[in-house]
Structure formats: structure tokens, C-alpha cells
Design an enzyme around this catalytic site. Structure first.
Site, PDB file in Angstrom:
ATOM      1  N   HIS A 527       0.662   1.340   0.164  1.00 54.04           N
ATOM      2  CA  HIS A 527       1.472   1.501  -1.040  1.00 54.04           C
ATOM      3  C   HIS A 527       0.662   1.851  -2.284  1.00 54.04           C
ATOM      4  O   HIS A 527       0.957   1.358  -3.375  1.00 54.04           O
ATOM      5  CB  HIS A 527       2.295   0.220  -1.297  1.00 54.04           C
TER       6      HIS A 527
HETATM    7  C1  LIG Z   1       1.789   4.818   7.297  1.00 57.34           C
HETATM    8  C2  LIG Z   1       2.675   4.558   6.128  1.00 57.34           C
HETATM    9  C3  LIG Z   1       3.679   3.616   6.240  1.00 57.34           C
HETATM   10  C4  LIG Z   1       4.501   3.365   5.146  1.00 57.34           C
HETATM   11  N1  LIG Z   1       5.581   2.553   5.319  1.00 57.34           N
HETATM   12  C5  LIG Z   1       6.496   2.464   4.329  1.00 57.34           C
HETATM   13  C6  LIG Z   1       7.718   1.807   4.542  1.00 57.34           C
HETATM   14  O1  LIG Z   1       8.019   1.345   5.650  1.00 57.34           O
HETATM   15  N2  LIG Z   1       8.595   1.726   3.501  1.00 57.34           N
HETATM   16  C7  LIG Z   1       8.307   2.236   2.287  1.00 57.34           C
HETATM   17  O2  LIG Z   1       9.118   2.077   1.371  1.00 57.34           O
HETATM   18  N3  LIG Z   1       7.145   2.878   2.055  1.00 57.34           N
HETATM   19  C8  LIG Z   1       6.258   3.042   3.059  1.00 57.34           C
HETATM   20  N4  LIG Z   1       5.129   3.769   2.859  1.00 57.34           N
HETATM   21  C9  LIG Z   1       4.849   4.299   1.511  1.00 57.34           C
HETATM   22  C10 LIG Z   1       5.712   5.502   1.127  1.00 57.34           C
HETATM   23  O3  LIG Z   1       5.965   6.301   2.244  1.00 57.34           O
HETATM   24  C11 LIG Z   1       4.999   6.276   0.016  1.00 57.34           C
HETATM   25  O4  LIG Z   1       4.859   5.451  -1.116  1.00 57.34           O
HETATM   26  C12 LIG Z   1       5.756   7.536  -0.411  1.00 57.34           C
HETATM   27  O5  LIG Z   1       6.070   8.332   0.690  1.00 57.34           O
HETATM   28  C13 LIG Z   1       4.925   8.332  -1.415  1.00 57.34           C
HETATM   29  O6  LIG Z   1       5.642   9.485  -1.771  1.00 57.34           O
HETATM   30  P1  LIG Z   1       4.965  10.647  -2.627  1.00 57.34           P
HETATM   31  O7  LIG Z   1       6.020  11.682  -2.792  1.00 57.34           O
HETATM   32  O8  LIG Z   1       4.324  10.100  -3.813  1.00 57.34           O
HETATM   33  O9  LIG Z   1       3.793  11.218  -1.712  1.00 57.34           O
HETATM   34  P2  LIG Z   1       3.857  11.840  -0.259  1.00 57.34           P
HETATM   35  O10 LIG Z   1       5.134  11.494   0.415  1.00 57.34           O
HETATM   36  O11 LIG Z   1       2.597  11.458   0.408  1.00 57.34           O
HETATM   37  O12 LIG Z   1       3.919  13.403  -0.521  1.00 57.34           O
HETATM   38  C14 LIG Z   1       2.868  14.180  -1.012  1.00 57.34           C
HETATM   39  C15 LIG Z   1       3.005  15.566  -0.378  1.00 57.34           C
HETATM   40  O13 LIG Z   1       2.181  16.469  -1.069  1.00 57.34           O
HETATM   41  C16 LIG Z   1       1.502  17.283  -0.135  1.00 57.34           C
HETATM   42  N5  LIG Z   1       0.283  17.745  -0.794  1.00 57.34           N
HETATM   43  C17 LIG Z   1      -0.784  17.018  -1.181  1.00 57.34           C
HETATM   44  N6  LIG Z   1      -1.705  17.796  -1.750  1.00 57.34           N
HETATM   45  C18 LIG Z   1      -1.211  19.047  -1.743  1.00 57.34           C
HETATM   46  C19 LIG Z   1      -1.711  20.293  -2.198  1.00 57.34           C
HETATM   47  N7  LIG Z   1      -2.909  20.397  -2.771  1.00 57.34           N
HETATM   48  N8  LIG Z   1      -0.944  21.403  -2.022  1.00 57.34           N
HETATM   49  C20 LIG Z   1       0.273  21.316  -1.434  1.00 57.34           C
HETATM   50  N9  LIG Z   1       0.786  20.156  -0.963  1.00 57.34           N
HETATM   51  C21 LIG Z   1       0.049  19.028  -1.129  1.00 57.34           C
HETATM   52  C22 LIG Z   1       1.254  16.354   1.014  1.00 57.34           C
HETATM   53  O14 LIG Z   1       0.934  17.034   2.201  1.00 57.34           O
HETATM   54  C23 LIG Z   1       2.557  15.594   1.075  1.00 57.34           C
HETATM   55  O15 LIG Z   1       3.514  16.269   1.841  1.00 57.34           O
HETATM   56  C24 LIG Z   1       4.288   4.043   3.923  1.00 57.34           C
HETATM   57  C25 LIG Z   1       3.270   4.995   3.818  1.00 57.34           C
HETATM   58  C26 LIG Z   1       2.481   5.277   4.908  1.00 57.34           C
HETATM   59  C27 LIG Z   1       1.432   6.344   4.798  1.00 57.34           C
END
Ligand SMILES: Cc1cc2nc3c(=O)[nH]c(=O)nc-3n(C[C@H](O)[C@H](O)[C@H](O)COP(=O)(O)OP(=O)(O)OC[C@H]3O[C@@H](n4cnc5c(N)ncnc54)[C@H](O)[C@@H]3O)c2cc1C
Length: 595
Positions: A527
Site C-alpha cells: 500500500h
Molecule cells: C500485490 C498487490 C496486492 C494488493 N492488494 C490490494 C487489495 O487487496 N485491496 C486493495 O484495496 N489494494 C490492494 N493493493 C493496492 C492497490 O492495488 C494499489 O494501491 C492501487 O492499485 C494503486 O493504483 P495506482 O493507479 O496508483 O497505480 P497502479 O494501479 O499501479 O497503476 C499505475 C500504472 O501506470 C503504468 N505506468 C507506470 N509507469 C509508466 C510509464 N512510464 N509509462 C506508461 N505507463 C506507466 C503501470 O504499468 C500501471 O499500469 C495491492 C497491490 C498489490 C501490488
């Protein structure tokens, strides 16, 4: 799970200098949601650039959620070494998994749907973020949601008919009732709905999951695929953004720089550029959004100059890294109370019954689906979350990469993982994992170099306050007390005295032993947030303002988990989707498009 209209090949074939109204970088929990919502305005052309491709088919099956970790659809970030931490982890460093595919981390996470408490968001507001208090954000949780469960005793407003399906899962785990009864004997209340917020959710109960008809409901599935036919939404897979293109103020002096586009690299290694008439929005997540900002000249001036980067705006990008630290080293088993033949047969029966449920479209994670929120220090709120994870007999090595499941999930070194394999060769293992959800340490994401393709440095600074270690110790004590309750004793479930090689000097179960064990395996519970902190412009800790604009620049926002000023006290996916929902409304309102 294929996004059919991949704009990547057209883009990479040389359609350079094309212009969109908005470019969204990263198709994760936030980015996929945001791009789909922005494309509701038919006159806006929206380009979504994602570094990864389509998620592999197996990620659909909740039971197989752990398999994506450390695979080629995981960024597999590795932290810097830290003196007080990670001794039992691979190379003495922490593992930070993040999804590298459409849906981002929502395509690989454990799908637990927990929103956060009233206190969490009221705290954001108190930190100067007007409009982000609980009453402001609750409608956005409800807007996203299509809750498939029935009416519940705890009056939590659930959405019906939103794009994100949230379902209660069926648990057939025989340990469920023993653990639940044990929780009750430890004076925890049963929560009918673990998203209950008033009074605050302290207690135990079954969780809800982002699962639809037994399969994962990522933001790809919930938001992006249904918008896939819109002619104004362009999704380019395998396009890695390397920097934001900035235009200096016309007078070359003190005016405001403006983001005018982004540079990306195609899978061939060829670089390209796209431009915007309105905005670039970074949704690349907690590690990559700050990195893209910094290599583009937006970050701590001194740090950028050290790497030879021209400073466009001096902001505290990368600071305020926060996370939940967990201790996955407490294992229950009932091996002493069953014959080996029974162990093998009953475990196989449970696995078969679980797969049977999955094949009938009933989602199950294969874990107990139970969560405890414990107030370990009479704070009037939960400071420890406990999740319970079952690994069936002889399964921990049964992984696509042949590594132990705990190594893939938590980065355990082979030396430590072997301890758990040995136990799992004797019976099912149930890991009870206390998680400190009331931490206050902040770490930092920093540049390793000015090269945008280089991995940034992650200094977690976990557990840097002694009271955080004490909280984790109390969480461990809760599990120890649970092991002594009659339901657990009657079920024959005993805590295994795991002897970490580094902790041989301490007797198992003593405070010194637990301190040593924490030093060995305490690590991220997935997280991390906060590296582009939202806050008022007068607060020198802020990177984005309350409309999510990067402070001091025009045409650039950050909308993802990195903007959280303080990590919510539960899992972070739902709150990230809420940020994207609210962010898209902020943008629509800004351009007069909100009805
Ligand atoms: C293994 C795991 C288990 C988890 N379990 C839970 C759970 O059960 N419940 C819960 O609420 N939360 C859970 N989480 C946390 C939750 O999933 C994250 O907090 C949330 O998905 C973050 O969202 P985000 O949009 O900030 O980033 P992300 O969803 O990580 O999205 C970022 C995106 O940007 C892309 N990206 C990065 N850099 C670039 C670039 N330079 N150019 C183009 N694209 C790029 C990445 O490939 C990715 O697709 C978990 C996370 C993980 C990894």
C-alpha cells in the site's frame, strides 16, 4: 481480457506530433478509471498510454492472484537496503510489486474492497484539503460501485449499478469459524460490513472483493473495456512515457511553464512524442509518477541538479512515501493433531471444493476471506489489521517460477522461505498477518540517475518510530492471544515456532525474538502512496493542489495513489479509484462540462 483497439501500432508507426485534448499516463487503478470517465465527453480526444499490455488470462481468477507477483507483468521494484529492516528478505531489500499491464495493480492485487474510515478522509481535509473530507468523497465510492450483496445490518451506503462490481465472497475455509469465534472471545465485535465507518470499524468480519461473477473486476474490466468502442478514446499499450514536455513561459522569465505533451518509447526502443491542447495527467502510480516528474525537471531542485536536470519547478516530489508494514511470519497449523494421511486427503478435498466453486463462477481467494480490525492500544480506532491466508498442504513451492509463494508475495529470501516450505510439507499453513495501519514513517522515492528508464531508488524508512514497532508487537500479541482461545485450541490450530536463522539467540515467543523476527521479515503490505502529496499551495510539503494540479505549472496534474497526503487505514485500491472518479469530475467542472 484484451483491449481490442490498441492505438499503439498507429502511434509507433510514426504518427508523431499528434495532438489530443488529454494524455493520461498509466492505465492502472486510477488511470483506466480516469481515461474512461474523461472520454464520456465526446468532443474530448483522450489518449491513454500504458507501459504494459493486456493482463494474462490467469489474473482473472481470484484464487490465482499471487501468481502475477514478480512475473513479467510486475514492475518488481526493489527497495534500497535499510539497516533495521529486511534481513530475511532477498538481498536484504524489500519487494514492491506494481502491475505492469492494463488495469495496473488492480489487475494483480488481492481484490479486497475496503474504502477507508471517516477519520481517514477528515484527516485529509484537516491537512488543508478542502473538498476531500469523508462527506465529499463518499459519493464517489458509491458512484463507482455495483454491490452485489444483500442488505446488511450495518448501514453502509453501497452503490448499485456503478461500473465496479463489488461482491461478498463465499468462504468454505474450515478455519473461518474458529478464527471468527476466537476473535469474538478476544472481545472484538462482529462486523456485518467491514466498510462500516460510524462507529469506526473495529471488529472482525468477512470482506467484500472487487470480483464479478467469480472473476477479478479490475479497472480494465470495470471502466476501460466498456468505454472501448468510443471513437474519442485512444489506448496505446506497451508505450512507456519517459518525460513530460514542458514549454517555458513566453517571456522566458518568471511566468509559468506549461506541459505540452509527453515523450514515450515504443517497444522497438524508438522514441516518439504526442502533444496536448489541454492537459497531461500522470497516473503512473506511487513510484513512477514521481520519477516521471523528476526527470522532467519537477522535483527537489538540489536533487535534480545533482543529476544534471534543468529545474522547471522546485517541489518536494518523491517525499511522503507511506505504506502499511506487515509481519507475515505467524503460521498456524493443525499438523500435530491430525495424521499425515488425513492432512493430505482433507487438504486435497478443500482445494477441490474451492476450485469447484471457482468453476461455478463463485469467486474465492482461497483464503479465509476474514479480516480483523483491532484497536490494540485503546485509541478508539483500529491500528492493526489482520488478514488470514491459507496455503494448502504441499503448495508453497507450486508456483510458475518455482519460487516459494511467500518469496513471490513478500520477497522472502530462499533461506527464510525454506522454513515455510518445510512446514507446508507437513500440513496446510495459515498465515495470520498483522498489519500496522497506523504508521507515521515517511520514506522517499529518489532518482538513481537522470535516465528515465533507470529504476528510481526507494527508501522506505519503514518502522522508523519505535511506537510503530510497538504497534506491530501488539498486533503479533493479538495473534498469540488468538492462538490461546478455546475455538482455536479445539480446532487443533497451533502457532508454529518458526526459528528464523538470524534469531537463534532468542527463545521463540519472547519480545526479543519478535523484534528480531520483525527485523527479518516485516515488509510492505502493498500500500505505498503519497509521493506526490496533495495539499494547499502554501504548504511546502505539497506537490499537487486540491484540484490535483502540479503546483506552479499549467496543464499538468497527478491523479493516482501518489497524491494521498496520508495513507488511508485500510487497503488502498478503492480510495485510488475514488481519487480518479473525483479527479475526473474536477477536470470536467474546470472546463464547464459537468452537468
Ligand atoms: C500485490 C498487490 C496486492 C494488493 N492488494 C490490494 C487489495 O487487496 N485491496 C486493495 O484495496 N489494494 C490492494 N493493493 C493496492 C492497490 O492495488 C494499489 O494501491 C492501487 O492499485 C494503486 O493504483 P495506482 O493507479 O496508483 O497505480 P497502479 O494501479 O499501479 O497503476 C499505475 C500504472 O501506470 C503504468 N505506468 C507506470 N509507469 C509508466 C510509464 N512510464 N509509462 C506508461 N505507463 C506507466 C503501470 O504499468 C500501471 O499500469 C495491492 C497491490 C498489490 C501490488
Amino acid at each position: 481480457l484484451t483491449f481490442q483497439r490498441d492505438y499503439g501500432p498507429t502511434l509507433f508507426a510514426g504518427a508523431s506530433n499528434v495532438t489530443f485534448d488529454f494524455v493520461v499516463v498509466g492505465a492502472g487503478s486510477a488511470g483506466a478509471t480516469l481515461a474512461a470517465r474523461l472520454s464520456e465527453i465526446s468532443e474530448w480526444n483522450v489518449l491513454l498510454l500504458e507501459a504494459g499490455g493486456d493482463p494474462p488470462e490467469y489474473t482473472e481468477v481470484p484464487l490465482r492472484y499471487g501468481e502475477a507477483l514478480t512475473s513479467d507483468v510486475d514492475w518488481t521494484f526493489i527497495t534500497e537496503p535499510e539497516p533495521r529492516l529486511f534481513a530475511g528478505l532477498e538481498r536484504g531489500r524489500g519487494l514492491i510489486s506494481r502491475g505492469l499491464m492494463l488495469g495496473g495493480s488492480s489487475s494483480m492485487n488481492a481484490m479486497m474492497y475496503l474504502r477507508g474510515t471517516r477519520r481517514d478522509f477528515d484527516e485529509w481535509e484537516r491537512l488543508g484539503n478542502a473538498g476531500w473530507g469523508f462527506g465529499d468523497v463518499l459519493p464517489y465510492f458509491v458512484k463507482s460501485e455495483n454491490f452485489t450483496g444483500g442488505r446488511r445490518r450495518d448501514a453502509v451506503p453501497h452503490g448499485r449499478g456503478g461500473p465496479l462490481t463489488v461482491s461478498p465472497l463465499v468462504s468454505i475455509d474450515p478455519a473461518y469459524s474458529s478464527i471468527a469465534d476466537g476473535n469474538r472471545l478476544l472481545r472484538l465485535a462482529e462486523l456485518d460490513d467491514t466498510n462500516r465507518f460510524a462507529p469506526p470499524a473495529v471488529g472482525y468480519g468477512p470482506m467484500d472483493f472487487t470480483v464479478r461473477d467469480g472473476l477479478r473486476c479490475s479497472t480494465l474490466k470495470a471502466f476501460l473495456l466498456p468505454a472501448g468502442e468510443r471513437p474519442n478514446l485512444f489506448v496505446a499499450k506497451n508505450a512507456r512515457v519517459t518525460r513530460v514536455l514542458m514549454q517555458s513561459p513566453a517571456d522566458g522569465g518568471n511566468g509559468t511553464s506549461r506541459a505540452v505533451g509527453v515523450e514515450y518509447v515504443a517497444p522497438s526502443g524508438r522514441a516518439g512524442r504526442v502533444y496536448v491542447t489541454r492537459e497531461v495527467i500522470l497516473s503512473a502510480g506511487v513510484i513512477m509518477s514521481p520519477q516521471i516528474l523528476m526527470v522532467s525537471g519537477v522535483g527537489p531542485a538540489k536533487h535534480l541538479r545533482q543529476h544534471g536536470i534543468r529545474v522547471v519547478s522546485d517541489l518536494p516530489v518523491g517525499y511522503n512515501y507511506q505504506d502499511h508494514v506487515s509481519f507475515a511470519g505467524l503460521v498456524f497449523s493443525d499438523r500435530k493433531n491430525r495424521s499425515r494421511a488425513d492432512v493430505a486427503r482433507e487438504s486435497a478435498d478443500l482445494v477441490r471444493a474451492t476450485f469447484d466453486l471457482v468453476s461455478r463462477g463463485v469467486g474465492t481467494l482461497g483464503l479465509t476471506n476474514l479480516v480483523s480490525f483491532v484497536d490494540t492500544a485503546d485509541k478508539g480506532r483500529a491500528d492493526v489489521q489482520v488478514v488470514y491466508l491459507r496455503f494448502p498442504y504441499n503448495s508453497t513451492r507450486n508456483t510458475p517460477n518455482g519460487r516459494n509463494k511467500l518469496s513471490n508475495l513478500f520477497g522472502y529470501s530462499d533461506r527464510v522461505a525454506t522454513l515455510f516450505d518445510d512446514l507446508n510439507m507437513l500440513s496446510d499453513s495459515i498465515h495470520a498477518i498483522p498489519i500496522n495501519v497506523d504508521g507515521r514513517s515517511t520514506g522517499r522515492v529518489a532518482l538513481r540517475s537522470a535516465d528515465p528508464l533507470d529504476r528510481p531508488k526507494i527508501h522506505t524508512n519503514y518502522l522508523s518510530h519505535d511506537d510503530e514497532i510497538r504497534t506491530l508487537l501488539r498486533g503479533i500479541d493479538f495473534v498469540v492471544q488468538l492462538s490461546k482461545t478455546k475455538p482455536m485450541v479445539d480446532a487443533g490450530l497451533e502457532l508454529e515456532p518458526v526459528a528464523y536463522p538470524d534469531c537463534a539467540a532468542h527463545a521463540w515467543g519472547t519480545r526479543d525474538y519478535w523484534l528480531c523476527a520483525i527485523r527479518n521479515v516485516a515488509t510492505s503490505f502493498y500500500h505505498p502512496v503519497g509521493t506526490c502529496r496533495m495539499g494547499p499551495t502554501c504548504d511546502r510539503r505539497s506537490v499537487v493542489d486540491t484540484s490535483l494540479n502540479v503546483i506552479g505549472l499549467r496543464g499538468l496534474r497527478v491523479i493516482d495513489s501518489s497524491i494521498m497526503p496520508k495513507v488511508v487505514s485500510v487497503n488502498t485500491n478503492a480510495a485510488t479509484i475514488m481519487i480518479a472518479e473525483k479527479g475526473s469530475d474536477i477536470i470536467k467542472r474546470c472546463y464547464g462540462k459537468l452537468a
